[in-house]
Design an enzyme around this catalytic site. Structure first.
Site, PDB file in Angstrom:
ATOM      1  N   THR A 175       5.941  -0.948   0.748  1.00 32.45           N
ATOM      2  CA  THR A 175       5.854  -2.388   0.449  1.00 32.45           C
ATOM      3  C   THR A 175       5.335  -2.560  -0.981  1.00 32.45           C
ATOM      4  OG1 THR A 175       3.700  -2.471   1.571  1.00 32.45           O
ATOM      5  CG2 THR A 175       5.636  -3.168   2.831  1.00 32.45           C
ATOM      6  N   LYS A 226       2.778   5.215   3.645  1.00 35.94           N
ATOM      7  CA  LYS A 226       2.743   4.066   2.753  1.00 35.94           C
ATOM      8  C   LYS A 226       1.359   3.444   2.860  1.00 35.94           C
ATOM      9  CE  LYS A 226       3.205   0.121   3.480  1.00 35.94           C
ATOM     10  NZ  LYS A 226       2.240  -1.040   3.588  1.00 35.94           N
ATOM     11  N   THR A 234      -2.732  -2.164   4.290  1.00 30.38           N
ATOM     12  CA  THR A 234      -1.854  -1.815   5.421  1.00 30.38           C
ATOM     13  C   THR A 234      -1.397  -0.346   5.196  1.00 30.38           C
ATOM     14  OG1 THR A 234      -1.181  -4.017   5.233  1.00 30.38           O
ATOM     15  CG2 THR A 234       0.235  -2.492   6.506  1.00 30.38           C
ATOM     16  N   GLU A 277      -4.057  -0.820  -5.140  1.00 26.62           N
ATOM     17  CA  GLU A 277      -3.734  -1.976  -5.974  1.00 26.62           C
ATOM     18  C   GLU A 277      -4.825  -2.227  -7.020  1.00 26.62           C
ATOM     19  OE1 GLU A 277      -3.438  -4.748  -2.831  1.00 26.62           O
ATOM     20  OE2 GLU A 277      -1.417  -4.152  -2.245  1.00 26.62           O
TER      21      GLU A 277
END
Length: 389
Positions: free
Chosen positions: A151, A173, A184, A263
């Site tokens: 994602t 992931k 996630t 991130e």
């Protein structure tokens, strides 16, 4: 290095249209001959567990820990979607099972993406047929599968552990919403070792405990977290201790890749607590430091502000004595017995400027040891998460 390297497995990836970008968004990992094999999984502890988590749990119970395939969709989490979400997850299994010639309960299903939005079943239903038809042992098929599960990730996350007479491979992931238990995230492992379902479940729990469950990026536990392990048996029986080590190595490598891809992060930190009253308390204290926004800000600024570390240790809810605690960065003590000590500032600055920071905390109370892995807090994390993503 791919999910199909262990003998007995095929994979595929397909772009069904879930993602508006047209990127790959359906993945399949299945046994080469369609026969169910021993399978194990660990799932999120979040009580708002997504529909595919609920369905996969039920399927493993129904089969006694066996599966013939794993089906993954990305771009939509199918979480907080009620009875329809569960029916959609079951529908995905039923469609793939029919094409594979297996029972629907022999399918595990996972989804990842945005929460609270109904799954777009029309493209998924049409895409599953193409996905199943594309399955193969090729490196390209495995690469497509590893790509299709992503994602917000910056790229594929894959691992291969080659043991004596067997192999174990994985793909994963995860770049945000990473926190034990689990950090996630989705991770899928295959091995050609022969191992019974009960033993497989036990070794996977240990591997996850010592890898993914030490990782926290933002302190948020997802609704969809899942780790699976399927064993084809093609390589014959392997000693359980060897398999535990291989699974832990594979999971730890994937956890590291997640941390590196977190991130907005610019560096990884390993927090190690020793001398606590127990291992459990040591882990709890390490996790408190790893989750601290102030410590994460210090990491971003390459600032060895040990006071924030001590403050978090003291508020971790474990036995603690300020007059005994010591803190070190990269092996250099900056605090002993709860107070500042002279130290080699250049050595600490060089360590803090690197991509990996080691923070050691010594309690002086017992033999307890605990570790946690985290990342710094930077503007990129805020930019990614200040909107729905």
């Amino acid at each position: 290095m791919s999910i199909t390297t262990p003998a007995g497995f095929v994979a595929a990836g397909h772009a069904s249209g879930i993602k508006a970008s047209g990127a790959l968004d359906l993945a399949l990992v299945a046994t080469e001959d369609g026969a169910p094999v021993p399978a194990a999984a660990t799932f999120t502890t979040n009580l708002a567990a997504a529909a595919p988590v609920q369905v996969s749990r039920d399927h493993l119970l129904a089969t006694g820990g066996r599966a013939a395939a794993l089906l993954v969709s990305s771009g939509n989490a199918n979480a907080a979607t009620g009875a329809k979400g569960r029916a959609d997850a079951e529908r995905m299994c039923a469609l793939a099972a029919q094409l594979l010639g297996v029972d629907a309960t022999e399918l595990l299903v996972c989804s990842t993406g945005l929460i609270g939005i109904p799954l777009p079943m029309e493209p998924i239903e049409s895409g599953i047929a193409a996905l199943v038809a594309a399955r193969s042992t090729s490196a390209q098929a495995a690469e497509d599968a590893a790509t299709a599960i992503l994602t917000t990730d910056g790229g594929r996350k894959e691992v291969l552990v080659e043991g004596a007479g067997f192999t174990m491979a994985g793909m994963a992931k995860g770049a945000g919403m990473l926190a034990p238990d689990m950090a996630t995230m989705l991770a899928f492992l295959t091995t050609d070792a022969a191992v019974e379902p009960g033993a497989l479940a036990d070794l996977l729990r240990i591997a996850v405990r010592d890898s993914f469950n030490t990782l926290t990026v933002d302190g948020c536990t997802s609704t969809n977290d899942t780790v699976t392990l399927m064993a084809s048996g093609r390589a014959g029986p392997i000693h359980s201790g060897v398999l535990v080590d291989a699974a832990t190595e594979a999971c730890a490598d994937l956890a590291r890749q997640m941390a590196e891809d977190a991130e907005g992060a610019s560096r990884i930190a390993h927090i190690r607590v020793t001398g606590a009253a127990s291992d459990g308390e040591a882990h709890q204290a390490a996790r408190k430091v790893a989750d601290s926004l102030l410590v994460k800000c210090s990491l971003n600024g390459a600032d060895p502000y040990w006071g924030r570390v001590v403050s978090d240790l003291g508020s971790a809810g474990v036995r603690f004595d300020i007059d005994k605690v010591a803190v070190a960065y990269g092996g250099v003590d900056v605090c002993r017995n709860g107070v500042a000590v002279p130290y080699d500032e250049e050595a600490v600055a060089d360590h803090m400027a690197g991509k990996t920071v080691d923070i050691q905390c010594r309690f002086g109370l017992g033999d307890g040891v605990g570790v946690a892995m985290t990342v710094d807090l930077g503007c990129g994390d805020i930019d990614e998460n200040r909107k729905t993503s």
